[in-house]
Design an enzyme around this catalytic site. Sequence first.
Site, PDB file in Angstrom:
ATOM      1  N   TYR A 144       0.855  -1.178   0.000  1.00  0.00           N
ATOM      2  CA  TYR A 144       0.000   0.000   0.000  1.00  0.00           C
ATOM      3  C   TYR A 144       0.889   1.226   0.000  1.00  0.00           C
ATOM      4  O   TYR A 144       1.833   1.300   0.789  1.00  0.00           O
ATOM      5  CB  TYR A 144      -0.906  -0.004   1.234  1.00  0.00           C
ATOM      6  N   ASP A 151       9.273   2.943  -0.255  1.00  0.00           N
ATOM      7  CA  ASP A 151       8.229   3.544   0.574  1.00  0.00           C
ATOM      8  C   ASP A 151       8.471   3.084   2.008  1.00  0.00           C
ATOM      9  O   ASP A 151       8.083   1.996   2.402  1.00  0.00           O
ATOM     10  CB  ASP A 151       6.847   3.108   0.071  1.00  0.00           C
ATOM     11  N   LYS A 161       4.279   8.717   8.994  1.00  0.00           N
ATOM     12  CA  LYS A 161       4.024   8.109  10.304  1.00  0.00           C
ATOM     13  C   LYS A 161       5.010   8.615  11.378  1.00  0.00           C
ATOM     14  O   LYS A 161       4.856   9.743  11.826  1.00  0.00           O
ATOM     15  CB  LYS A 161       3.977   6.592  10.149  1.00  0.00           C
TER      16      LYS A 161
END
Length: 445
Positions: free
Chosen positions: A158, A253, A281
Amino acid sequence: MRLSTTLKLRAVMVMAGEKSRALFERAQRLMPGGVNSPVRAFRAVGGTPFFVARGEDCFLWDVDGNRYVDFVCSWGALILGHAHPEVVAAVKAAVERGTTYGAPTELEVRLAEQIQSAFPTMEMLRLVNSGTEATMSALRVARGYTGRGKVIKFEGCYHGHADYLLVKAGSGATTFGIPDSAGVPESFSQETVVLPYNDAEAFNRMMDTIGDQVAAVIVEPVAGNMGVVLPQQKFLQALREQTRKHGAVLIFDEVITGFRLTYGGAQHLFGIEPDMTCLGKIVGGGFPLAAYGGRRDIMQAVAPLGPVYQAGTLSGNPVAVTAGLTTLRILERDKPYAELERRTNWLTDAIADAARAFNIPVQINRIASMFTAFFTDQPVTDYASAKRSDTKRFARFFHALLQQGVFLPPSQFEAAFLSVAHSDEVLAQVAEAMRQAMRQVAESE
Ligand SMILES: *Cc1c(COP(=O)(O)O)cnc(C)c1O
């Protein structure tokens, strides 16, 4: 204390408290699914989500006064736990100086320097507001830099919800069985080639065929969004070698793995240098802040130096930057990674023991302070093997834990996280709750 009083509970479905249920009613009238991000709605596990009143250390309290040990940690963002006193103090002071300026600050320079020293491959970088924005921007830059269109991604990874990346995507997209989102034109998804994770041969073959049309290869170097799936070294190596050979941009990522696996990222652990990196995050310290960056010659394509446009009203927001910078400095100073890993291994060993004791097949994938317990008897190495998990069993396990005040991510296909605030004492109680939950799973079948 909830944990010690719940051993006699047997019902499988937890009843959310009255206040949470009332709020969920109101929320559903106005927000799709009653939430602002799909997995929060508990659809995958059934039942009603609890509404949070506050968080402190490794705990959440809901509006009905129930306490939970939190293994979601805002989807990995909170490696220091909730309301870390140093972060809170720094943020309070920052707010007093004004909340946004739309003009550059010294703090932004300091955060950029702090990130760059931990990620030397990010020779230049930009601060943005979300992981989605980071990956979307990195992709645009890779396309602008190479003048090519195609992107290769991997099944179950994702990378946020940008159009080109919502093809066979993990996280909520997997949980809800809509890995290919509606609303993404076919002409867009045709630009995205999806390959199985950890399959170096399939990747090599594809690059031999279309390598010269590929702008970027984007990957979670440790996958966290189909549950935790570890990369094979030769897979990551193939990504590096082929992208170099064909002039494509390799994007790691590291929105989850950055500052989670180590003070740096998966690129340090596996010794592979990507051309570009996306962070999010943890780097925002609990605020909406993310970053993308990479090789100087590539990042020089970004406006105002180059022709690729990317901007943001709140980018580099002083409050978010303060939270991020304070968090990174604490991580650099306290070096909690070995201790986090020790505790995570202790807990996951306890889960494995509990599963064995009640004959429930479970595969535990773990690295540093992130893990997933998959309810399957086969190793989980990619999307197909993750999807073989028994999601009904997971849902029973999830609710049996929730009843005992333990909050796992409400989907089989998500990573659980520890923070520095998850003490040995709390983990010992959680281990006992895990054992009771496994017993309930076994007895309910
Ligand atoms: C969470 C996540 C994103 C998206 O970040 P948002 O801040 O939710 O937009 C991108 N990539 C990975 C690997 C993620 O885990």
